[in-house]
Design a protein around this motif. Sequence first.
Motif, PDB file in Angstrom:
ATOM      1  N   THR A   1       0.808  -1.219   0.000  1.00  0.00           N
ATOM      2  CA  THR A   1       0.000   0.000   0.000  1.00  0.00           C
ATOM      3  C   THR A   1       0.841   1.270   0.000  1.00  0.00           C
ATOM      4  OG1 THR A   1      -0.142   0.000   2.415  1.00  0.00           O
ATOM      5  CG2 THR A   1      -1.878  -1.167   1.202  1.00  0.00           C
ATOM      6  N   ASN A   2       2.151   1.129  -0.130  1.00  0.00           N
ATOM      7  CA  ASN A   2       3.065   2.288  -0.100  1.00  0.00           C
ATOM      8  C   ASN A   2       2.889   3.098   1.186  1.00  0.00           C
ATOM      9  OD1 ASN A   2       4.262   1.712  -2.580  1.00  0.00           O
ATOM     10  ND2 ASN A   2       2.794   2.937  -3.722  1.00  0.00           N
ATOM     11  N   GLU A   3       2.742   2.405   2.315  1.00  0.00           N
ATOM     12  CA  GLU A   3       2.580   3.093   3.596  1.00  0.00           C
ATOM     13  C   GLU A   3       3.806   3.957   3.889  1.00  0.00           C
ATOM     14  OE1 GLU A   3       1.910   2.140   8.370  1.00  0.00           O
ATOM     15  OE2 GLU A   3       1.913   0.504   6.903  1.00  0.00           O
ATOM     16  N   ILE A   4       3.551   5.167   4.349  1.00  0.00           N
ATOM     17  CA  ILE A   4       4.626   6.121   4.631  1.00  0.00           C
ATOM     18  C   ILE A   4       5.082   5.979   6.079  1.00  0.00           C
ATOM     19  CG2 ILE A   4       5.184   8.592   4.778  1.00  0.00           C
ATOM     20  CD1 ILE A   4       3.169   9.003   2.464  1.00  0.00           C
ATOM     21  N   ARG A   5       6.374   6.056   6.262  1.00  0.00           N
ATOM     22  CA  ARG A   5       6.974   5.988   7.600  1.00  0.00           C
ATOM     23  C   ARG A   5       6.394   7.077   8.498  1.00  0.00           C
ATOM     24  NH1 ARG A   5      12.491   9.034   8.349  1.00  0.00           N
ATOM     25  NH2 ARG A   5      12.929   8.739  10.578  1.00  0.00           N
ATOM     26  N   GLY A   6       6.085   6.685   9.735  1.00  0.00           N
ATOM     27  CA  GLY A   6       5.615   7.661  10.715  1.00  0.00           C
ATOM     28  C   GLY A   6       6.797   8.363  11.352  1.00  0.00           C
ATOM     29  N   CYS A   7       6.781   8.480  12.664  1.00  0.00           N
ATOM     30  CA  CYS A   7       7.870   9.155  13.377  1.00  0.00           C
ATOM     31  C   CYS A   7       8.613   8.169  14.273  1.00  0.00           C
ATOM     32  CB  CYS A   7       7.306  10.292  14.232  1.00  0.00           C
ATOM     33  SG  CYS A   7       6.486  11.590  13.265  1.00  0.00           S
ATOM     34  N   ASP A   8       9.909   8.297  14.328  1.00  0.00           N
ATOM     35  CA  ASP A   8      10.749   7.525  15.230  1.00  0.00           C
ATOM     36  C   ASP A   8      11.802   8.467  15.791  1.00  0.00           C
ATOM     37  OD1 ASP A   8      12.778   7.684  13.181  1.00  0.00           O
ATOM     38  OD2 ASP A   8      11.869   5.945  12.208  1.00  0.00           O
ATOM     39  N   ARG A   9      12.781   7.943  16.457  1.00  0.00           N
ATOM     40  CA  ARG A   9      13.746   8.817  17.133  1.00  0.00           C
ATOM     41  C   ARG A   9      14.633   9.596  16.154  1.00  0.00           C
ATOM     42  NH1 ARG A   9      18.615   5.076  19.608  1.00  0.00           N
ATOM     43  NH2 ARG A   9      18.810   3.596  17.887  1.00  0.00           N
TER      44      ARG A   9
ATOM     45  N   PRO B   1      20.423   2.377  13.485  1.00  0.00           N
ATOM     46  CA  PRO B   1      19.796   1.280  14.239  1.00  0.00           C
ATOM     47  C   PRO B   1      18.489   1.724  14.888  1.00  0.00           C
ATOM     48  CG  PRO B   1      22.150   1.448  14.743  1.00  0.00           C
ATOM     49  CD  PRO B   1      21.787   2.670  13.959  1.00  0.00           C
ATOM     50  N   GLY B   2      17.432   0.930  14.656  1.00  0.00           N
ATOM     51  CA  GLY B   2      16.137   1.202  15.262  1.00  0.00           C
ATOM     52  C   GLY B   2      15.229   2.102  14.461  1.00  0.00           C
ATOM     53  N   ILE B   3      15.726   2.655  13.357  1.00  0.00           N
ATOM     54  CA  ILE B   3      14.875   3.480  12.507  1.00  0.00           C
ATOM     55  C   ILE B   3      13.836   2.613  11.806  1.00  0.00           C
ATOM     56  CG2 ILE B   3      16.190   3.277  10.345  1.00  0.00           C
ATOM     57  CD1 ILE B   3      15.841   6.333   9.978  1.00  0.00           C
ATOM     58  N   THR B   4      12.743   3.201  11.337  1.00  0.00           N
ATOM     59  CA  THR B   4      11.808   2.487  10.471  1.00  0.00           C
ATOM     60  C   THR B   4      12.427   2.476   9.075  1.00  0.00           C
ATOM     61  OG1 THR B   4       9.925   3.346  11.746  1.00  0.00           O
ATOM     62  CG2 THR B   4       9.443   2.395   9.581  1.00  0.00           C
ATOM     63  N   SER B   5      12.912   1.321   8.652  1.00  0.00           N
ATOM     64  CA  SER B   5      13.604   1.244   7.355  1.00  0.00           C
ATOM     65  C   SER B   5      12.669   1.700   6.239  1.00  0.00           C
ATOM     66  CB  SER B   5      14.078  -0.181   7.093  1.00  0.00           C
ATOM     67  OG  SER B   5      15.154  -0.505   7.957  1.00  0.00           O
TER      68      SER B   5
ATOM     69  N   TYR C   1       6.899  11.839   6.546  1.00  0.00           N
ATOM     70  CA  TYR C   1       5.953  12.481   5.644  1.00  0.00           C
ATOM     71  C   TYR C   1       6.575  13.716   4.989  1.00  0.00           C
ATOM     72  CZ  TYR C   1       5.115  15.622   9.648  1.00  0.00           C
ATOM     73  OH  TYR C   1       5.267  16.503  10.689  1.00  0.00           O
ATOM     74  N   TYR C   2       5.964  14.142   3.900  1.00  0.00           N
ATOM     75  CA  TYR C   2       6.456  15.309   3.172  1.00  0.00           C
ATOM     76  C   TYR C   2       6.284  16.567   4.014  1.00  0.00           C
ATOM     77  CZ  TYR C   2       7.131  18.710  -0.583  1.00  0.00           C
ATOM     78  OH  TYR C   2       7.588  19.737  -1.356  1.00  0.00           O
ATOM     79  N   GLY C   3       7.350  17.367   4.086  1.00  0.00           N
ATOM     80  CA  GLY C   3       7.297  18.602   4.842  1.00  0.00           C
ATOM     81  C   GLY C   3       7.635  18.465   6.307  1.00  0.00           C
ATOM     82  N   ALA C   4       7.964  17.247   6.764  1.00  0.00           N
ATOM     83  CA  ALA C   4       8.307  17.044   8.177  1.00  0.00           C
ATOM     84  C   ALA C   4       9.568  17.836   8.520  1.00  0.00           C
ATOM     85  CB  ALA C   4       8.527  15.558   8.451  1.00  0.00           C
TER      86      ALA C   4
END
Length: 319
Positions: free
Chosen positions: A188-196, A291-295, A201-204
């Motif tokens: 579904t081409n889900e976009i990465r949320g937020c992690d450390r 390490p630990g990022i949402t790849s 998302y665009y404009g973050a």
Amino acid sequence: MPPLSLVALVSLVSTVFAKQLDAHPPQQQHRHWAQICSGNPTNKIRGCDKYGCGGFGADRHSGKGKHVGVDVICADGATVYAPFSGQLSGPIRFFHNGNAIDDGVQIRGSGYCVKLVCIHPIRYHGQIHRGQQLGRMLPMQKVFPGIISHIHVENCDRSDPTHHLTPVVPPFPQQDRHWGTVCSVNPTNEIRGCDRYGCGYYGAPRRNGKGKHAAVDVICADGATVYAPFSGELSGPIKFFHNGNAIDDGVQIRGSGFCAKLVCIHPIRYNGRISKGQVLGKMLPMQRVFPGITSHIHIENCDHSDPTSYLEGGKGQRV
């Protein structure tokens, strides 16, 4: 008109019509073959390289005769399609030495008979339809490093197939404004949320305070297969980090009204044409660097506009 004359006339017309059918059978309505390789929508023929040339009648380096086939450019591992409908038979052993590309299949039907070599077909027998998946391109670079990888297409009667190889479809259809699935584990081409490390998302906002995120991060697992979101022309490499780390690679695709850079992937090649949905490469090991990022795959429009609306086209698509 007397009955006998009418019968004779009907007989004559039937004979003429039958002869016309023999010369131009109905199944030959497609005088142009379909696209053969997923990365080559126009069936472009190999030019010349250090191993020789791909056109029909080209000289062979050995000096033994002429090239009796045509070499249709195709990337190693690309999907191969049937140029016309017919009956399969094989295997075809062109090299007779069991090397990595010594495989192929023959198709006979629709008024044609052709051998496609340097491919591994999904099967050697049975019926196949025009445009149906036929198999995969074999690893030609293993046998001939640096050659322009290609499918050897040879008519069974050794006549020139060149004039059949130009499809009657445009190379880059623009009717689909939505992109396909980018990563094999994220249909579904889900976009990465937020992690450390930040948000995808665009404009973050960026943590270093230097501007906004001018791209979208599509979730993808390290090592996963990556697909072309639309058809176009490849160029690269794209070095986003400029430090040679484990994820500092990528490629640009321009075509179908779009231009995008896909970063943190290793493409199967940096140049040439590619079709929507074709294997583009592999996701690089992002966990080694962060390490630990949402790849994820960093997808950035060439004009830095927001690609989010195009990525919704992947929803519900199977890979």
